[in-house]
Scaffold this active site. Structure first.
Site, PDB file in Angstrom:
ATOM      1  N   ASP A 131       7.057  -4.382   9.094  1.00 23.61           N
ATOM      2  CA  ASP A 131       5.609  -4.676   9.079  1.00 23.61           C
ATOM      3  C   ASP A 131       5.358  -5.959   9.859  1.00 23.61           C
ATOM      4  O   ASP A 131       6.303  -6.658  10.254  1.00 23.61           O
ATOM      5  CB  ASP A 131       5.117  -4.803   7.624  1.00 23.61           C
ATOM      6  CG  ASP A 131       3.656  -4.386   7.451  1.00 23.61           C
ATOM      7  OD1 ASP A 131       2.806  -4.868   8.236  1.00 23.61           O
ATOM      8  OD2 ASP A 131       3.387  -3.587   6.549  1.00 23.61           O
ATOM      9  N   TYR A 166     -11.340   5.839  13.827  1.00 22.59           N
ATOM     10  CA  TYR A 166     -10.264   6.134  12.868  1.00 22.59           C
ATOM     11  C   TYR A 166     -10.033   7.645  12.787  1.00 22.59           C
ATOM     12  O   TYR A 166      -8.893   8.117  12.848  1.00 22.59           O
ATOM     13  CB  TYR A 166     -10.655   5.568  11.501  1.00 22.59           C
ATOM     14  CG  TYR A 166      -9.585   5.735  10.436  1.00 22.59           C
ATOM     15  CD1 TYR A 166      -8.461   4.928  10.415  1.00 22.59           C
ATOM     16  CD2 TYR A 166      -9.719   6.700   9.437  1.00 22.59           C
ATOM     17  CE1 TYR A 166      -7.488   5.069   9.428  1.00 22.59           C
ATOM     18  CE2 TYR A 166      -8.761   6.849   8.447  1.00 22.59           C
ATOM     19  CZ  TYR A 166      -7.645   6.028   8.448  1.00 22.59           C
ATOM     20  OH  TYR A 166      -6.686   6.185   7.470  1.00 22.59           O
ATOM     21  N   GLY A 183       0.811  -1.220   0.000  1.00 22.55           N
ATOM     22  CA  GLY A 183       0.000   0.000   0.000  1.00 22.55           C
ATOM     23  C   GLY A 183       0.842   1.266   0.000  1.00 22.55           C
ATOM     24  O   GLY A 183       1.851   1.377  -0.710  1.00 22.55           O
ATOM     25  N   ILE A 184       0.428   2.230   0.804  1.00 21.25           N
ATOM     26  CA  ILE A 184       1.111   3.523   0.852  1.00 21.25           C
ATOM     27  C   ILE A 184       2.555   3.363   1.329  1.00 21.25           C
ATOM     28  O   ILE A 184       3.461   4.032   0.821  1.00 21.25           O
ATOM     29  CB  ILE A 184       0.314   4.482   1.759  1.00 21.25           C
ATOM     30  CG1 ILE A 184      -1.000   4.867   1.066  1.00 21.25           C
ATOM     31  CG2 ILE A 184       1.132   5.720   2.111  1.00 21.25           C
ATOM     32  CD1 ILE A 184      -1.974   5.646   1.936  1.00 21.25           C
ATOM     33  N   PRO A 188      -3.055  11.684   3.417  1.00 20.13           N
ATOM     34  CA  PRO A 188      -3.542  11.160   2.150  1.00 20.13           C
ATOM     35  C   PRO A 188      -5.050  11.327   2.034  1.00 20.13           C
ATOM     36  O   PRO A 188      -5.776  11.322   3.046  1.00 20.13           O
ATOM     37  CB  PRO A 188      -3.169   9.671   2.218  1.00 20.13           C
ATOM     38  CG  PRO A 188      -2.125   9.564   3.279  1.00 20.13           C
ATOM     39  CD  PRO A 188      -2.458  10.640   4.263  1.00 20.13           C
ATOM     40  N   GLY A 189      -5.506  11.444   0.781  1.00 22.07           N
ATOM     41  CA  GLY A 189      -6.952  11.493   0.528  1.00 22.07           C
ATOM     42  C   GLY A 189      -7.501  10.089   0.473  1.00 22.07           C
ATOM     43  O   GLY A 189      -7.719   9.461   1.510  1.00 22.07           O
ATOM     44  N   THR A 220      -6.213   1.031  -1.503  1.00 27.06           N
ATOM     45  CA  THR A 220      -5.486  -0.033  -0.801  1.00 27.06           C
ATOM     46  C   THR A 220      -6.497  -0.930  -0.085  1.00 27.06           C
ATOM     47  O   THR A 220      -7.715  -0.780  -0.256  1.00 27.06           O
ATOM     48  CB  THR A 220      -4.509   0.575   0.226  1.00 27.06           C
ATOM     49  OG1 THR A 220      -5.279   1.273   1.202  1.00 27.06           O
ATOM     50  CG2 THR A 220      -3.528   1.535  -0.433  1.00 27.06           C
TER      51      THR A 220
END
Ligand code: NAD
Length: 257
Positions: free
Chosen positions: A32, A160, A12-13, A190-191, A195
């Site tokens: 990770d 969140y 992802g990001i 981020p917008g 992901t």
């Protein structure tokens, strides 16, 4: 060249951030989860991390280490592994995050706690583990992955959203606290990126085509953001010598403050 440690870097990001730094010749440690965890959608595993290292190794010097940001001892180990690999740490990207959604009365208490443990306490743990190494660097920076969800409320995303507001507050406080040590602290917001959070959870029942169409309609610049968009912004924040305390939206105009 800088030594860069990226949490949540397996995909992802985080993978986009790793790519952006590798493309400029920096040394990258992705960190990770190394084993499957029970969550609302699948998180990364050791296999995913190994695939990313294999895919990106042609770009430059990339290594990996298992990490659970909610565990302070695990954070210490990831920091030691990065120092062993690259003789120090210059840039810490606190990018690991999880999302839970739904009305507040339906949210399990353990989901609320998990969102805060990973998204907020994870940054507390990692920053404390890496701080001595960052203090020894001549060009130290921390970049936290917040969100546009940290700038305005969203229904059914209370945990969140609250966690990402906290990330921005933490970023601003640490920017002031660590400025005398020459350590800059910024956040990227981020917008919307396709992901696992979106495709395996928020819009899991609608599919990628519906996701793309909805974002084309709703985002002023006409597309969702890419992992590369965010990687480039993080690299800028990490290397811009007189920028600290910023929470930079990269959202195609969806959020402008
Ligand atoms: P993702 O799920 O692909 O990436 C998150 C990564 O964090 C995963 O690899 C996961 O294994 C890892 N992770 C989760 N818990 C962890 C833990 N305890 N220890 C270590 N690693 C852990 O999703 P993403 O969209 O790439 O998310 C990356 C960051 O970007 C997150 O902080 C997220 O909140 C933020 N963000 C995403 C979006 C979006 O639209 N996708 C928008 C704004 C912000």
């Amino acid at each position: 060249m800088a030594s860069v440690l990226i949490t949540g870097g397996a995909r992802g990001i985080g993978k986009g951030i790793a790519t952006a730094f590798l493309q400029e010749g920096h040394h990258v440690m992705i960190a990770d989860l190394s084993s499957a965890r029970n969550w609302n959608y699948d998180l990364a595993t050791e296999d995913v991390m190994a695939e990313t290292v294999a895919e990106l190794k042609d770009f430059g010097d990339i290594r990996s280490v298992g990490l659970d940001v909610t565990d302070a001892a695990s954070c210490d180990k990831a920091v030691v592994a990065t120092i062993d690999a690259f003789s120090g740490i210059d840039i810490l990207c606190n990018n690991a995050g999880v999302l839970a959604s739904g009305p507040i009365e339906d949210m399990a208490e353990e989901d609320w706690d998990r969102v805060f443990d990973v998204n907020v306490k994870g940054i507390f743990n990692m920053t404390r583990s890496a701080l001595a190494a960052l203090r020894s660097s001549d060009s130290a920076a921390i970049v936290n992955t917040a969100s546009i969800a940290g700038k305005r409320g969203t229904p059914d995303l209370s945990a969140y959203t609250a966690s990402k507001f906290a990330v921005i507050g933490l970023t601003q406080s640490l920017a002031l606290e660590l400025a005398p040590a020459g350590i800059r602290v910024n956040a990227v917001c981020p917008g919307i990126i396709g992901t696992a959070m979106w495709l395996d959870h928020l819009m899991a029942d609608q599919g990628k085509a519906a996701f793309e169409e909805r974002m084309q309609q709703n985002i002023p610049l006409g597309r969702p953001q890419s992992e590369q968009d965010i990687g480039e912004a993080v690299r800028y924040l990490a290397t811009a010598e007189n920028v600290t305390g910023v929470s930079l939206s990269v959202s195609g105009g969806l959020v402008m403050d």
